[in-house]
Write an enzyme that holds these catalytic residues in place. Structure first.
Site, short mmCIF file in Angstrom:
data_model
loop_
_atom_site.label_atom_id
_atom_site.label_comp_id
_atom_site.label_asym_id
_atom_site.label_seq_id
_atom_site.Cartn_x
_atom_site.Cartn_y
_atom_site.Cartn_z
N HIS A 56 0.82 -1.22 0.00
CA HIS A 56 0.00 0.00 0.00
C HIS A 56 0.85 1.26 0.00
O HIS A 56 0.37 2.34 0.35
CB HIS A 56 -0.91 0.02 1.23
CG HIS A 56 -1.74 -1.20 1.40
ND1 HIS A 56 -2.66 -1.59 0.46
CD2 HIS A 56 -1.78 -2.13 2.39
CE1 HIS A 56 -3.25 -2.71 0.87
NE2 HIS A 56 -2.72 -3.06 2.03
N HIS A 218 -7.29 -4.58 -0.84
CA HIS A 218 -6.63 -5.85 -1.18
C HIS A 218 -7.39 -6.54 -2.30
O HIS A 218 -7.22 -7.72 -2.54
CB HIS A 218 -6.58 -6.77 0.04
CG HIS A 218 -6.09 -6.11 1.26
ND1 HIS A 218 -6.92 -5.53 2.19
CD2 HIS A 218 -4.83 -5.89 1.71
CE1 HIS A 218 -6.20 -4.99 3.16
NE2 HIS A 218 -4.93 -5.20 2.90
#
Lengths: 330, 330
Positions: A56, A218
């Site tokens: 991320h 995700h």
């Protein structure tokens, strides 16, 4: 597999070596996977520690520095870090004034930060926690009980980090972090899936010409899948989904966040549409950030986060910050 | 087509509207496609103007601000801006001390900036030009006579911008810009092609499992195509190709640049490998930048740029800069 890597097993360690060489102002413990401000602990200040699965970036390691996080713990790709990392980070940054754990609401992260808090307290470190759960797409999800934590993490880390930097005590920093989260909502949209190094193939199937509205960071399923929409239509959907839940009366901070593979050219165009919808809904924007901040590896898409603010939160947002991923005023 | 856009025809105008709303410190003329520092013209200072096809953001518009560019002219995607934009930009930023045009070496850009220089001079604006041609992959290319201009553009704009900011006269700013370019070399690698909004399909065919060594920032062919290599092997190839041409005796600035769709996690890992090769070759690195700065829409891949520096250039590199895409020290 189109990845700029050696082998999947060393992706996180390789990235940490690269971060260390790029940012001498950070202490990067590659073996133990902890990224710390080089000047930590900072005397008489509360420290902020966050962490989560890798993939991320710049979240969280890129947000370590004066005015934001004191330390970050990167886990494997899309996998929670372990308590040992968090305890080590807390011990490295605690000045005696205590540590705030900023935790995105995913089952693994929550469990591990809970355990780390107990262990750190056993070592005499005072710990508070704030849970970030801003994603309005779904309640409960693939890895979550309740809402997922996404873009608001940046607002929590920046604003609570500024409060800590200004000398606020732990209970005050915690209260501010909580206030930021309670006043923040997000929605994300995927135009393509992402591919983790370990799997080597897309995390979910998204046929070309379709998009996932409300996707998780995700690649978790969102609210619905539709045929491709225009930037204008996506902005309408995302902003209205956020506003339906937030109903802000005050001005807002706006984050238009790229998921990783969406060109900045497109992201700015999308931002223009988001601003249009907000103006049509009479929402006043007090501050804006457009860019790739809370990414999902090579996913194409974007998310919109709004944070309703007051004068105090805006002042803390505007305060100087110096991190690899976010920097102004110093 | 997986794009966050309305229609291909309005992509650049939409992005400019989004830039305007995100960056109140810039004046964005959406109709005429000129991005200018809001405080321009800055009294008694030389001004820097650059521009080129859109799709490489944050280059160039994201580099407008104190310490770097005075104005930028975005063309259509991968298409040169027109002379009228450049003249308009020059007129907006000239304080009477003259304007330096920073021109990447592509046929269209060179012709149009040449014409713009003549037109601006007719209006009484003193103009100098610097051509950026750092890409060692190929001489002559799809859109180029001689070498292509790529990553070194960032070094030229930052360092010459700092010289202008320090009050250097036009001939001195031009000489410094030229020195930066002459001491800079780049090589890029594509792991996937990019897709322009107008075409809607990849600009070239790159089968999964292959990569293009020496790719151009518009997807122009490079030196060779090979079966997928590791990050370590790619770093060896790219750095050695650059060093073979540059043979630096002094320390270097290093840019490890993402092409757009390569995750920061992978880019940092690649940076670690680039640093390893440089150390093995006894090259001293005096400054580093890792991120997406000179992009190619949604292309996956990375480029390496080295710029051999001396004390003066390093001081100018380290000088404060405040732009949407690059910021430190203020």
């Amino acid at each position: 597999m189109r990845m700029l890597i050696n082998v999947p097993e060393t992706v996180v360690a390789d990235a940490l070596r690269g971060m260390a060489a790029a940012h001498p102002e950070l202490t990067v413990d590659v073996e133990n996977r902890v990224i710390v401000r080089r000047d930590a602990p900072v005397a008489d200040k509360v420290a902020l520690v966050s962490g989560g699965g890798s993939g991320h970036e710049p979240l969280h390691g890129g947000f370590v520095g004066p005015g934001m996080l004191s330390a970050a713990c990167p886990g494997e790709v899309f996998t929670s870090p372990v308590p040992d990392q968090m305890v080590r980070a807390a011990a490295a940054v605690d000045s005696g004034k205590g540590v705030l754990f900023v935790v995105k609401n995913y089952t693994g992260d929550v469990l591990n930060f809970d355990m780390a808090a107990e262990l750190a307290e056993d070592e005499g470190i005072q710990v508070a926690k704030v849970l970030v759960d801003d994603d309005v797409a779904v309640t409960d999800s693939l890895y979550t009980a309740g809402r997922r934590g996404t873009g608001a993490t940046l607002f929590v880390e920046k604003i609570a980090g500024a409060a800590a930097d200004a000398g606020a005590p732990l209970e005050r920093v915690e209260a501010i972090a909580r206030r930021v989260n309670e006043n923040s909502r997000s929605l994300g949209v995927a135009l393509s899936a992402c591919t983790t190094p370990a799997k080597g193939s897309p995390t979910f199937e998204l046929p070309s010409g379709e998009l996932e509205l409300g996707v998780g960071i995700h690649g978790e399923p969102g609210r619905e899948r539709r045929a491709m929409m225009t930037s204008r239509e996506i902005a309408d959907f995302a902003v209205d989904a956020v506003l339906e839940d937030l109903r802000p009366r005050n001005p807002v901070l706006l984050l238009v966040n790229g998921m990783g593979a969406t060109p900045l050219l497109e992201l700015y165009g999308f931002h223009a549409e988001v601003q249009r919808v907000l103006a049509e809904r009479n929402v006043v924007v007090a501050g804006v950030l457009v860019g790739n901040y809370v990414t999902s590896l090579d996913m194409a898409g974007a998310s919109v986060t709004l944070c309703q603010i007051d004068e105090e939160l805006l002042r803390l947002w505007d305060a100087p910050v110096r991190t690899p991923g976010l920097r102004w005023g110093m």
